[in-house]
Design a protein around this motif. Structure first.
Motif, PDB file in Angstrom:
ATOM      1  N   HIS A 214       0.722  -1.327  -0.056  1.00  0.00           N
ATOM      2  CA  HIS A 214      -0.002  -0.117   0.078  1.00  0.00           C
ATOM      3  C   HIS A 214       0.800   1.271   0.081  1.00  0.00           C
ATOM      4  O   HIS A 214       1.829   1.399   0.863  1.00  0.00           O
ATOM      5  N   GLU A 215       0.310   2.261  -0.887  1.00  0.00           N
ATOM      6  CA  GLU A 215       1.087   3.647  -0.723  1.00  0.00           C
ATOM      7  C   GLU A 215       0.914   4.184   0.587  1.00  0.00           C
ATOM      8  O   GLU A 215      -0.107   4.159   1.117  1.00  0.00           O
ATOM      9  N   ASP A 216       1.934   4.777   1.079  1.00  0.00           N
ATOM     10  CA  ASP A 216       1.876   5.425   2.679  1.00  0.00           C
ATOM     11  C   ASP A 216       0.954   6.694   2.604  1.00  0.00           C
ATOM     12  O   ASP A 216       0.178   7.062   3.562  1.00  0.00           O
ATOM     13  N   ARG A 217       0.638   7.235   1.378  1.00  0.00           N
ATOM     14  CA  ARG A 217      -0.313   8.360   1.244  1.00  0.00           C
ATOM     15  C   ARG A 217      -1.836   8.064   0.981  1.00  0.00           C
ATOM     16  O   ARG A 217      -2.605   9.141   0.840  1.00  0.00           O
ATOM     17  N   ASP A 218      -1.944   6.939   0.795  1.00  0.00           N
ATOM     18  CA  ASP A 218      -3.519   6.148   0.414  1.00  0.00           C
ATOM     19  C   ASP A 218      -4.123   6.047   1.697  1.00  0.00           C
ATOM     20  O   ASP A 218      -4.296   4.722   2.150  1.00  0.00           O
ATOM     21  N   LEU A 219      -4.781   6.936   2.157  1.00  0.00           N
ATOM     22  CA  LEU A 219      -5.631   6.883   3.542  1.00  0.00           C
ATOM     23  C   LEU A 219      -7.085   6.362   3.154  1.00  0.00           C
ATOM     24  O   LEU A 219      -7.794   6.139   4.138  1.00  0.00           O
ATOM     25  N   ALA A 220      -7.284   5.727   1.736  1.00  0.00           N
ATOM     26  CA  ALA A 220      -8.257   5.148   1.526  1.00  0.00           C
ATOM     27  C   ALA A 220      -8.099   3.493   1.363  1.00  0.00           C
ATOM     28  O   ALA A 220      -9.024   2.857   1.078  1.00  0.00           O
TER      29      ALA A 220
END
Length: 186
Positions: free
Chosen positions: A61-67
């Protein structure tokens, strides 16, 4: 078993690689989150790189993907570990500051009362860091240091990494093959 594995910007990416190798070998589903700080450390230290970690993870998961799935308590996991856990990530978890996916997933792990293990790798420990360790401990997390034992007479850096990996995964009831416990015959 399904675990979230966070890698933050503390020095010690080889610990993360060792843990991911062990989890992969044990057939554990892993959801990997690597912080931007960890990516900078990888570049600076010249050791394991992002591709080495992602090759062992079930999902990255990308660390900036809060979804992302791991940002929700309805996404069931058996817990989360952060290895290495930087002082900044520790502070975010201690104070509920969920501005990236790694700290959000840790927050979710605590709120759902799942096991959270933070493996700090920084010395000396200043008072604010010690206080943050107590805060996360009081919130239900386990704080560990990346401090290998020597009673098994390690002969290599890999054996030192293996020791820490085995102790971390003990927290989830997982046995790492080849780990010799105190009092066991070689």
């Amino acid at each position: 078993m399904r675990l979230v594995v966070g890698v933050s910007g503390g020095s010690g990416i080889p610990y993360a690689l060792s843990v991911l190798r062990a989890l992969h070998g044990l057939g554990v589903e892993t959801h990997l989150i690597v912080s931007s700080g960890a990516k900078r450390v990888m570049s600076a230290e010249g050791g394991p790189q992002l591709s080495d970690l992602t090759a062992l993870a079930s999902v990255t998961h990308e660390d900036r993907d809060l979804a992302a799935s791991v940002a929700s308590g309805s996404f069931r996991t058996d817990g989360m570990l952060v290895v290495p856990c930087s002082a900044g990530t520790l502070a975010k978890v201690a104070h509920g500051f969920a501005d990236n996916l790694l700290s959000r997933a840790a927050h979710v792990t605590l709120k759902e009362r799942r096991r959270l293990v933070l493996v700090v790798r920084e010395d000396p420990l200043p008072r604010p860091m010690l206080e943050n360790m107590l805060k996360v401990f009081d919130a239900g997390a386990t704080v560990m240091t990346a401090s290998p034992g020597f009673y098994h007479s390690p002969g290599s850096v890999e054996e030192l990494l293996h020791f820490v990996t085995a102790r971390v995964l003990d927290q989830f009831g997982l046995d790492v093959p080849g780990f010799r416990r105190w009092g066991e015959a070689p």
